[in-house]
Motif scaffolding. Sequence first.
Motif, PDB file in Angstrom:
ATOM      1  N   LEU A   1       0.858  -1.169   0.000  1.00 24.37           N
ATOM      2  CA  LEU A   1       0.000   0.000   0.000  1.00 24.37           C
ATOM      3  C   LEU A   1       0.907   1.236   0.000  1.00 24.37           C
ATOM      4  CD1 LEU A   1      -2.882  -0.690   2.558  1.00 24.37           C
ATOM      5  CD2 LEU A   1      -3.035  -0.623   0.062  1.00 24.37           C
ATOM      6  N   ALA A   2       0.723   2.080  -0.996  1.00 22.56           N
ATOM      7  CA  ALA A   2       1.501   3.320  -1.076  1.00 22.56           C
ATOM      8  C   ALA A   2       0.612   4.473  -0.633  1.00 22.56           C
ATOM      9  CB  ALA A   2       2.005   3.538  -2.490  1.00 22.56           C
ATOM     10  N   LYS A   3       0.767   4.911   0.609  1.00 24.43           N
ATOM     11  CA  LYS A   3      -0.030   6.011   1.131  1.00 24.43           C
ATOM     12  C   LYS A   3       0.732   7.319   0.932  1.00 24.43           C
ATOM     13  CE  LYS A   3      -2.257   3.165   4.693  1.00 24.43           C
ATOM     14  NZ  LYS A   3      -2.502   3.001   6.148  1.00 24.43           N
ATOM     15  N   PHE A   4       0.053   8.276   0.337  1.00 28.29           N
ATOM     16  CA  PHE A   4       0.706   9.557   0.081  1.00 28.29           C
ATOM     17  C   PHE A   4      -0.142  10.680   0.657  1.00 28.29           C
ATOM     18  CE2 PHE A   4       1.945  13.209  -2.642  1.00 28.29           C
ATOM     19  CZ  PHE A   4       3.284  13.239  -2.289  1.00 28.29           C
ATOM     20  N   LYS A   5       0.432  11.401   1.613  1.00 25.98           N
ATOM     21  CA  LYS A   5      -0.282  12.469   2.303  1.00 25.98           C
ATOM     22  C   LYS A   5       0.306  13.820   1.913  1.00 25.98           C
ATOM     23  CE  LYS A   5      -1.533  14.110   6.934  1.00 25.98           C
ATOM     24  NZ  LYS A   5      -1.435  13.875   8.383  1.00 25.98           N
ATOM     25  N   SER A   6      -0.581  14.746   1.561  1.00 22.19           N
ATOM     26  CA  SER A   6      -0.153  16.085   1.199  1.00 22.19           C
ATOM     27  C   SER A   6      -1.186  17.087   1.716  1.00 22.19           C
ATOM     28  CB  SER A   6       0.009  16.208  -0.319  1.00 22.19           C
ATOM     29  OG  SER A   6       0.565  17.461  -0.673  1.00 22.19           O
ATOM     30  N   THR A   7      -1.014  18.353   1.351  1.00 19.63           N
ATOM     31  CA  THR A   7      -1.955  19.405   1.750  1.00 19.63           C
ATOM     32  C   THR A   7      -2.306  20.252   0.536  1.00 19.63           C
ATOM     33  OG1 THR A   7      -0.241  21.032   2.267  1.00 19.63           O
ATOM     34  CG2 THR A   7      -0.876  19.516   4.037  1.00 19.63           C
ATOM     35  N   THR A   8      -3.321  21.079   0.701  1.00 19.37           N
ATOM     36  CA  THR A   8      -3.722  21.958  -0.394  1.00 19.37           C
ATOM     37  C   THR A   8      -2.660  22.993  -0.720  1.00 19.37           C
ATOM     38  OG1 THR A   8      -4.913  23.262   1.278  1.00 19.37           O
ATOM     39  CG2 THR A   8      -6.208  21.725  -0.056  1.00 19.37           C
ATOM     40  N   ALA A   9      -1.703  23.206   0.187  1.00 16.56           N
ATOM     41  CA  ALA A   9      -0.616  24.146  -0.097  1.00 16.56           C
ATOM     42  C   ALA A   9       0.290  23.630  -1.210  1.00 16.56           C
ATOM     43  CB  ALA A   9       0.208  24.403   1.161  1.00 16.56           C
ATOM     44  N   SER A  10       0.293  22.307  -1.430  1.00 16.08           N
ATOM     45  CA  SER A  10       1.086  21.697  -2.503  1.00 16.08           C
ATOM     46  C   SER A  10       0.187  20.971  -3.494  1.00 16.08           C
ATOM     47  CB  SER A  10       2.112  20.715  -1.915  1.00 16.08           C
ATOM     48  OG  SER A  10       3.042  21.368  -1.092  1.00 16.08           O
ATOM     49  N   ALA A  11      -1.010  21.498  -3.697  1.00 16.10           N
ATOM     50  CA  ALA A  11      -1.999  20.805  -4.520  1.00 16.10           C
ATOM     51  C   ALA A  11      -1.512  20.569  -5.939  1.00 16.10           C
ATOM     52  CB  ALA A  11      -3.304  21.595  -4.544  1.00 16.10           C
ATOM     53  N   ASP A  12      -0.778  21.536  -6.515  1.00 11.17           N
ATOM     54  CA  ASP A  12      -0.316  21.381  -7.887  1.00 11.17           C
ATOM     55  C   ASP A  12       0.721  20.267  -7.996  1.00 11.17           C
ATOM     56  OD1 ASP A  12       1.390  22.917  -6.321  1.00 11.17           O
ATOM     57  OD2 ASP A  12       2.178  24.044  -8.027  1.00 11.17           O
ATOM     58  N   LYS A  13       1.651  20.221  -7.042  1.00 14.05           N
ATOM     59  CA  LYS A  13       2.660  19.156  -7.042  1.00 14.05           C
ATOM     60  C   LYS A  13       2.028  17.810  -6.708  1.00 14.05           C
ATOM     61  CE  LYS A  13       6.455  21.535  -7.862  1.00 14.05           C
ATOM     62  NZ  LYS A  13       7.526  21.679  -6.871  1.00 14.05           N
ATOM     63  N   PHE A  14       1.039  17.818  -5.810  1.00 12.42           N
ATOM     64  CA  PHE A  14       0.335  16.589  -5.435  1.00 12.42           C
ATOM     65  C   PHE A  14      -0.333  15.958  -6.657  1.00 12.42           C
ATOM     66  CE2 PHE A  14      -3.673  14.558  -4.106  1.00 12.42           C
ATOM     67  CZ  PHE A  14      -3.213  13.628  -3.177  1.00 12.42           C
TER      68      PHE A  14
END
Length: 368
Positions: free
Chosen positions: A117-130
């Motif tokens: 399972l590859a879980k990837f957590k990010s935020t809206t501050a990096s939405a473009d990179k996400f």
Amino acid sequence: MQQSYSQGRAMLAITRASLKAILRSPTSVVFSIFFPLIFILVFGFIGNSSGPSFKIVLDKNSDTNNVLLDSIKHYPNIKFITGKTDQEIRSDLEKGRITGILSIEKVNEPNSNVEYLAKFKSTTASADKFSAFLPLLENVISKIDKIKFSERQSVAHIVPEIETVREYKPIDFILPGQLGFSLLSAGVFGVAFLFYNMRQQLVLKRFFATPINRTSIILGEGLARVIFQLITAVVIVALGHYAFGFTLVHGLLTFVEILILSFLALLVFMGFGFIVSGLAPNESIIPLLSNIITLPQFLLAGTFFSIDAFPAWLQPLCRILPLTHFNDAMRKIAFEGAHLTDCWQQIGILGIWGVVVYAAAVKTFKWE
């Protein structure tokens, strides 16, 4: 027998003489050949890059001995960030400094169609990179599946998670660069033309007939330029904030700190203008010398796009430029909520540039 006048020969003679004059003009050569080549090289570097760069933190509980992680590490535009505390990672996530946190967990269920399972957590501050990183991760998994896991559904299943924090809008990146663009242009071109014309029209010489001293002359003219450009900065920031939602984290305090930073940067940029006005032998050379100073900074200092888009060998040069440090400090203050004291490194480098630039300006400045 008298030879008839040849219009064609005369035309060729004029053409030859004009061509020699053009080639002897450094302004013509630089603007026609040198600057277009710079644009080609800069945008060529961007076009030949492997895409956007991603700063990833690997979760400390991840399985590190697997084919998925090994494959990801081969991508040159993915950089794994290490040595940060949980608090620092959290802060970087909220400010958009890192793309996200990747966690790779082994699935121990015997009937599972995936091994990890590859879980990837990010935020809206990096939405473009996400949104750009997820397709890359899916592509890595697809390639592995075709080679090593043809009998199973997939080597891994992606579990994305994006947390809502402050929204990072395009204007938050664009406006600091455009403000820096305005300040640098005004500081170099405005001061260079102003003092060159005052010298050519003997205005400075006439000032000597009055009781005013030389320092007061320069300070008076420089102060007028500073006031005008700070008014320009107020208009740019206010328009960006009220019309396009430019982020001012601490409201009025952030606005005041932006003006103070703009004032410090403008003083440095004006020093370049003094150097140009002293070196230029005639008015036509001023744009040439000014563009040699400003154009590399416009293109390489993160004015229009992040310097992460450039090859790794070029990025250290980008980070030397004074406009780079103004842009970085502006974005930290406006969006991340930093204060001037938190930007001591950027302000310190601007200060070093100021000392070097004004030392050169004193050597080159001319009164007549």
